[in-house]
Design an enzyme around this catalytic site. Structure first.
Site, mmCIF file in Angstrom:
data_model
loop_
_atom_site.group_PDB
_atom_site.id
_atom_site.type_symbol
_atom_site.label_atom_id
_atom_site.label_comp_id
_atom_site.label_asym_id
_atom_site.label_seq_id
_atom_site.Cartn_x
_atom_site.Cartn_y
_atom_site.Cartn_z
ATOM 1 N N LYS A 154 46.992 40.978 39.568
ATOM 2 C CA LYS A 154 47.946 41.809 39.847
ATOM 3 C C LYS A 154 47.046 42.357 41.029
ATOM 4 O O LYS A 154 47.282 42.898 42.208
ATOM 5 C CB LYS A 154 48.649 43.576 40.157
ATOM 6 C CG LYS A 154 49.372 43.378 38.534
ATOM 7 C CD LYS A 154 49.391 44.814 38.068
ATOM 8 C CE LYS A 154 49.094 44.785 36.543
ATOM 9 N NZ LYS A 154 48.634 46.444 36.125
ATOM 10 N N GLY A 155 46.056 41.676 41.344
ATOM 11 C CA GLY A 155 44.971 42.461 42.386
ATOM 12 C C GLY A 155 45.160 41.978 43.524
ATOM 13 O O GLY A 155 44.660 41.810 44.785
ATOM 14 N N GLU B 76 43.533 34.945 45.275
ATOM 15 C CA GLU B 76 42.805 35.873 44.784
ATOM 16 C C GLU B 76 42.050 36.939 45.553
ATOM 17 O O GLU B 76 41.816 36.714 46.608
ATOM 18 C CB GLU B 76 40.946 34.243 44.226
ATOM 19 C CG GLU B 76 41.706 34.076 43.014
ATOM 20 C CD GLU B 76 41.213 35.534 41.593
ATOM 21 O OE1 GLU B 76 41.797 36.536 41.836
ATOM 22 O OE2 GLU B 76 41.372 34.601 40.480
ATOM 23 N N ASP C 183 34.506 36.615 40.663
ATOM 24 C CA ASP C 183 32.896 37.625 40.611
ATOM 25 C C ASP C 183 32.261 36.356 39.180
ATOM 26 O O ASP C 183 31.564 35.604 39.976
ATOM 27 C CB ASP C 183 33.830 38.710 39.073
ATOM 28 C CG ASP C 183 32.850 39.569 38.881
ATOM 29 O OD1 ASP C 183 31.564 40.176 39.761
ATOM 30 O OD2 ASP C 183 32.502 40.307 37.782
ATOM 31 N N PHE D 73 30.541 47.455 42.560
ATOM 32 C CA PHE D 73 31.939 47.429 41.650
ATOM 33 C C PHE D 73 32.786 48.205 43.129
ATOM 34 O O PHE D 73 32.639 48.474 43.420
ATOM 35 C CB PHE D 73 32.202 47.961 40.359
ATOM 36 C CG PHE D 73 33.409 47.679 39.312
ATOM 37 C CD1 PHE D 73 33.819 46.585 38.832
ATOM 38 C CD2 PHE D 73 34.687 48.783 40.184
ATOM 39 C CE1 PHE D 73 35.186 46.381 38.746
ATOM 40 C CE2 PHE D 73 36.362 48.377 39.674
ATOM 41 C CZ PHE D 73 36.340 47.356 39.424
ATOM 42 N N VAL D 74 33.703 47.548 43.237
ATOM 43 C CA VAL D 74 34.389 47.693 44.424
ATOM 44 C C VAL D 74 35.993 47.982 44.056
ATOM 45 O O VAL D 74 36.533 47.578 42.459
ATOM 46 C CB VAL D 74 34.507 47.174 45.939
ATOM 47 C CG1 VAL D 74 33.418 46.964 46.037
ATOM 48 C CG2 VAL D 74 35.270 45.237 44.989
ATOM 49 N N ASP E 148 41.353 47.444 41.330
ATOM 50 C CA ASP E 148 41.525 48.684 40.560
ATOM 51 C C ASP E 148 40.558 48.374 39.438
ATOM 52 O O ASP E 148 39.729 47.707 39.684
ATOM 53 C CB ASP E 148 42.870 48.457 39.915
ATOM 54 C CG ASP E 148 42.426 47.567 38.475
ATOM 55 O OD1 ASP E 148 41.558 46.450 38.353
ATOM 56 O OD2 ASP E 148 42.863 47.598 37.224
ATOM 57 N N ARG F 219 44.029 50.600 43.691
ATOM 58 C CA ARG F 219 45.004 49.908 44.462
ATOM 59 C C ARG F 219 45.688 49.693 45.606
ATOM 60 O O ARG F 219 45.415 48.882 45.782
ATOM 61 C CB ARG F 219 46.265 48.915 43.413
ATOM 62 C CG ARG F 219 45.370 48.795 41.677
ATOM 63 C CD ARG F 219 46.560 47.474 41.674
ATOM 64 N NE ARG F 219 46.270 47.373 39.745
ATOM 65 C CZ ARG F 219 45.217 45.875 39.414
ATOM 66 N NH1 ARG F 219 44.670 45.787 39.965
ATOM 67 N NH2 ARG F 219 45.469 46.071 38.358
HETATM 68 P P1 IMP Z 1 36.014 36.734 37.213
HETATM 69 O O1 IMP Z 1 34.930 37.609 36.111
HETATM 70 O O2 IMP Z 1 35.239 36.123 38.442
HETATM 71 O O3 IMP Z 1 36.818 36.005 36.304
HETATM 72 O O4 IMP Z 1 37.036 37.648 37.668
HETATM 73 C C1 IMP Z 1 38.319 38.455 37.069
HETATM 74 C C2 IMP Z 1 38.575 39.916 37.329
HETATM 75 O O5 IMP Z 1 37.421 41.069 37.043
HETATM 76 C C3 IMP Z 1 38.585 39.693 39.100
HETATM 77 O O6 IMP Z 1 40.133 38.922 39.453
HETATM 78 C C4 IMP Z 1 38.897 40.982 39.328
HETATM 79 O O7 IMP Z 1 40.231 41.599 38.533
HETATM 80 C C5 IMP Z 1 38.198 41.530 38.520
HETATM 81 N N1 IMP Z 1 36.857 41.757 39.618
HETATM 82 C C6 IMP Z 1 35.664 41.543 39.339
HETATM 83 N N2 IMP Z 1 34.708 42.387 39.782
HETATM 84 C C7 IMP Z 1 35.535 43.615 40.075
HETATM 85 C C8 IMP Z 1 35.411 44.341 41.251
HETATM 86 O O8 IMP Z 1 34.387 44.562 42.159
HETATM 87 N N3 IMP Z 1 36.406 45.315 41.453
HETATM 88 C C9 IMP Z 1 37.188 45.587 40.766
HETATM 89 N N4 IMP Z 1 37.975 43.931 39.638
HETATM 90 C C10 IMP Z 1 36.911 43.291 39.983
HETATM 91 MG MG MG Z 2 41.374 43.559 37.511
#
Ligand code: IMP
Ligand code: MG
Length: 176
Positions: A41-42, A97, A101, A150-151, A157, A163
């Site tokens: 949903k992000g 996206e 992260d 963490f944002v 969210d 959100r």
């Molecule tokens: P990944 O670690 O690149 O697979 O990211 C996974 C998911 O973690 C992202 O699509 C976000 O939904 C969530 N995420 C990662 N970092 C943050 C953050 O700083 N704030 C909020 N959600 C995050």
């Molecule tokens: Mg998330």
């Protein structure tokens, strides 16, 4: 209302950057048939603003994944929740996206979608935290590189909250 959240990227800065990203993506794509994939949903707010810059000749679709975690830690496993509603074979695909992260989510999505033989596939993320990367994954366009914090806001969210904020914020007093 959100005293504990400090503005990190303002609404104006986001909107200006989204216009630049849309123009850059348009400039490199000749297609009249771009399928823009919102990763739920992000990415909802970023997607909604970006498609209006991309303008005519785009189709929408949605895919939903979750990285399982609660709080500010992702579990490291990517759970597939809902698939696209149409074939992408032979089409130009843009994955939208919110944030990259560890890279696991985007890597997983690219692998799934590349197996369906699109004509091209590229990814745009509003935010990128390169210092957190665990798996290597191509990201063709990024809005902002940010440090390991963490944002929330503008789609992002913390346990489904924040959100709807029109800006990106961080929690005052650090993060975990
Ligand atoms: P990944 O670690 O690149 O697979 O990211 C996974 C998911 O973690 C992202 O699509 C976000 O939904 C969530 N995420 C990662 N970092 C943050 C953050 O700083 N704030 C909020 N959600 C995050
Ligand atoms: Mg998330």
């Amino acid at each position: 209302m959100h005293e504990q959240i400090e503005v990190f990227i303002t609404e104006e800065a986001i909107q200006a950057r989204v216009r630049e990203l849309g123009a850059a993506i348009r400039a490199e794509l000749e297609t009249e048939d771009l399928l823009v994939v919102c990763v739920l949903k992000g990415s909802m707010l970023f997607f909604a603003d970006l498609v209006r810059v991309l303008g005519d000749g785009v189709s929408f679709d949605y895919i939903a994944v979750s990285s399982y975690g609660t709080g500010t830690e992702s579990s490291g496993r990517v759970r597939f929740i809902a698939d696209l509603s149409q074939s992408i074979e032979g089409r130009d695909v843009l994955i939208v996206e919110d944030i990259v992260d560890t890279g696991r989510t985007l890597k997983h999505l690219r692998t799934i979608l590349e197996a369906r033989a699109p004509k091209s596939i590229r990814a745009v993320t509003l935010l990128d935290k390169p210092s957190r990367r665990v798996v290597e994954v191509p990201v063709e366009h990024r809005g902002f590189e940010i440090p390991d914090a963490f944002v929330v806001g503008y789609g992002l969210d913390l346990d489904e909250k924040y959100r709807a904020l029109p800006y990106i914020g961080v929690f005052r007093g650090g993060n975990s």
